[in-house]
Design an enzyme around this catalytic site. Structure first.
Site, PDB file in Angstrom:
ATOM      1  N   TYR A 151      20.228  67.818  52.454  1.00 16.16           N
ATOM      2  CA  TYR A 151      21.441  67.788  53.447  1.00 16.16           C
ATOM      3  C   TYR A 151      20.670  68.305  54.784  1.00 16.16           C
ATOM      4  CZ  TYR A 151      24.877  66.677  49.802  1.00 16.16           C
ATOM      5  OH  TYR A 151      25.639  65.994  48.838  1.00 16.16           O
ATOM      6  N   THR A 177      20.545  62.717  53.038  1.00 20.65           N
ATOM      7  CA  THR A 177      21.854  62.131  52.824  1.00 20.65           C
ATOM      8  C   THR A 177      22.635  62.631  54.284  1.00 20.65           C
ATOM      9  OG1 THR A 177      22.002  62.740  50.685  1.00 20.65           O
ATOM     10  CG2 THR A 177      24.168  62.550  51.577  1.00 20.65           C
TER      11      THR A 177
HETATM   12  C1  FNR Z   1      27.351  63.723  44.219  1.00 19.81           C
HETATM   13  N1  FNR Z   1      26.441  63.061  44.920  1.00 19.81           N
HETATM   14  C2  FNR Z   1      25.354  63.648  45.860  1.00 19.81           C
HETATM   15  N2  FNR Z   1      24.716  62.959  46.733  1.00 19.81           N
HETATM   16  C3  FNR Z   1      23.716  63.922  47.470  1.00 19.81           C
HETATM   17  O1  FNR Z   1      23.252  62.928  48.077  1.00 19.81           O
HETATM   18  N3  FNR Z   1      23.526  65.037  47.120  1.00 19.81           N
HETATM   19  C4  FNR Z   1      24.275  65.951  46.229  1.00 19.81           C
HETATM   20  O2  FNR Z   1      24.083  66.977  46.115  1.00 19.81           O
HETATM   21  C5  FNR Z   1      25.444  65.262  45.655  1.00 19.81           C
HETATM   22  N4  FNR Z   1      26.092  65.896  44.800  1.00 19.81           N
HETATM   23  C6  FNR Z   1      27.086  64.974  43.910  1.00 19.81           C
HETATM   24  C7  FNR Z   1      27.778  65.750  42.954  1.00 19.81           C
HETATM   25  C8  FNR Z   1      28.754  64.995  42.128  1.00 19.81           C
HETATM   26  C9  FNR Z   1      29.697  65.947  41.084  1.00 19.81           C
HETATM   27  C10 FNR Z   1      28.873  63.660  42.345  1.00 19.81           C
HETATM   28  C11 FNR Z   1      29.755  62.926  41.410  1.00 19.81           C
HETATM   29  C12 FNR Z   1      28.321  63.024  43.187  1.00 19.81           C
HETATM   30  C13 FNR Z   1      26.761  61.783  44.994  1.00 19.81           C
HETATM   31  C14 FNR Z   1      25.703  60.834  44.323  1.00 19.81           C
HETATM   32  O3  FNR Z   1      24.415  60.993  44.614  1.00 19.81           O
HETATM   33  C15 FNR Z   1      25.907  59.467  44.135  1.00 19.81           C
HETATM   34  O4  FNR Z   1      25.824  58.900  45.544  1.00 19.81           O
HETATM   35  C16 FNR Z   1      27.187  59.005  43.371  1.00 19.81           C
HETATM   36  O5  FNR Z   1      27.303  59.912  42.402  1.00 19.81           O
HETATM   37  C17 FNR Z   1      27.407  57.508  43.080  1.00 19.81           C
HETATM   38  O6  FNR Z   1      28.576  57.301  42.565  1.00 19.81           O
HETATM   39  P1  FNR Z   1      29.149  57.021  41.138  1.00 19.81           P
HETATM   40  O7  FNR Z   1      28.050  55.985  40.702  1.00 19.81           O
HETATM   41  O8  FNR Z   1      28.390  58.567  40.343  1.00 19.81           O
HETATM   42  O9  FNR Z   1      30.544  56.970  40.972  1.00 19.81           O
END
Ligand code: FNR
Length: 387
Positions: A151, A177
């Site tokens: 991030y 991201t």
């Molecule tokens: C995430 N996602 C996420 N993405 C990212 O770039 N850094 C992060 O720290 C996180 N943390 C995170 C926590 C939780 C609890 C979730 C559910 C998601 C997003 C993740 O990388 C991904 O894009 C999504 O989970 C995709 O969607 P689905 O398939 O899980 O619904």
């Protein structure tokens, strides 16, 4: 890695009545078990999405617009799920998505998915907001493939420090991201008044960073809340622009991917700014309510990128059919998110391994039953749009 999809399948059948006592098989069952096992707040943190939840639901629904159109009488005795990205061969066309703050789900935190990924040969993308530091995760993973998700902090020195640490610890790509410079309006977490970072969870990389710690008035041990607030403030990087991406590009020799793209114009901009890969994602519907689904965005993005760099996608991938549909629409690979988060909550490393193994088996069977023997054979001719 040798794949034994039929063996995995037969093992489950042969368990007979015992099967009911085993770990779940489908995504819905994992979600259900996690809901029963976790307290409401951590479960809600994974399950929850932005606003009405429309984006999250839309991601999943989008897969119903497409149907697989199998071919028959094809020899599919030998099957190959492998893909290549940045000159590296991966055994299957999926990676584990970055998911932060895993200690709310399991005491081992990110070590659970890291170990499961390493044992399966599946690449693991470690979140910037992991509870366990990137060095500890790297140590556990040995030579296994891992990427680091960033991030982008406001502070350039901190950015450089994270990049340098990831390179030194053997991470082989950086995923920036860009869809989360502000936290989405997540009503479940608001209702539960739950932001786990405030108690120091998910701070494994910040609290071990010399640059970050040098700027704190009090150490995280003395004042965890202020340290966590400072880290969150770094992440609330609303000044992030393409110029900032250039800065990251200049300061890493690793392949750079951008995660959070859903517009083809942004994909072109990213390409012009020197990224090596694009991840079509809307953060699992956790950021912008009412946003376009990633599967709907994928074709136009692939069209604009013209195979110049890999295009990966996530958000809504739940099973083998979803993986094949995304690849048929042009994805080089997909990221698995919530399925492994729920499995980790239910059974730690073993749960994540189970999800990985089942996804491999299901994808391989789907591939064969649709008349293809290799992921390379999956293209637009495999699907038909029905809605
Ligand atoms: C995430 N996602 C996420 N993405 C990212 O770039 N850094 C992060 O720290 C996180 N943390 C995170 C926590 C939780 C609890 C979730 C559910 C998601 C997003 C993740 O990388 C991904 O894009 C999504 O989970 C995709 O969607 P689905 O398939 O899980 O619904």
């Amino acid at each position: 890695m040798t794949l034994h999809s039929e063996d995995i399948q037969m093992n489950i059948y042969q368990c007979g009545d015992e099967a009911a006592k085993l770990l779940p098989v489908s995504f819905d069952e994992w979600e259900d078990r996690a809901r029963k096992q976790l307290a409401a707040a951590p479960f809600g943190y994974v399950y929850g999405a932005a606003g009405s939840g429309d984006t999250h639901q839309g991601n999943v629904d989008a897969f119903q617009k497409y149907r697989l159109r199998p071919r028959v009488c094809c020899d599919t005795t030998k099957r190959d799920l492998s893909i290549s990205i940045f000159g590296c061969k991966f055994p299957v066309p999926f990676l584990l998505a970055p998911i932060g703050v895993n200690t709310i789900l399991h005491p081992e935190g990110e070590l659970a998915p890291a170990k499961a990924a390493a044992k399966s040969g599946v690449p693991y993308i470690l979140s910037n907001v992991s509870s366990i530091s990137l060095e500890e995760v790297a140590k556990e993973m040995g030579e296994s493939v891992r990427w680091f998700q960033l991030y982008p902090p406001k502070d350039h020195e901190l950015t450089k420090s994270f990049l340098h640490r990831a390179e030194a610890a053997g991470f082989s790509a950086i995923v920036v991201t860009v869809d989360s410079t502000l936290l989405g309006w997540r009503e479940t977490d608001l209702r539960n008044a739950y932001l786990p970072f405030l108690t120091g969870q998910g701070m494994g990389n910040y609290f071990t960073d010399p640059v970050f710690c040098s700027k704190l008035k009090e150490s995280p041990e003395k004042n965890v809340k202020d340290a966590a607030l400072k880290a969150l403030e770094e992440g609330n990087n609303t000044c992030f622009t393409w110029k900032e991406l250039d800065f990251i590009r200049e300061h890493t020799r690793l392949p750079l991917l951008i995660k959070g793209i859903t517009h083809s114009d942004d994909a072109i901009m990213a390409l012009e700014h020197g990224v090596d890969g694009i991840i079509v994602s809307n953060h699992g519907g956790r950021q912008l309510d009412g946003a376009v689904s990633t599967l709907d965005s994928l074709p136009s993005i692939c069209e604009s990128i013209q195979n110049k760099i890999p295009v990966l996608m996530d958000s809504g991938i739940r099973r083998g059919a979803d993986i094949l549909k995304a690849i048929a629409l042009g994805a080089s690979a997909v990221l698995i998110g919530r399925p492994y988060a729920y499995a980790m909550a239910v059974a730690g490393e073993i749960g994540v391994r189970e999800v990985i193994n089942h996804l491999i088996a299901e994808t391989e069977l789907q591939l064969a039953i649709s008349g293809r023997s290799s992921i390379q054979d999956v293209d637009k001719t495999l699907i038909i749009k029905v809605k």
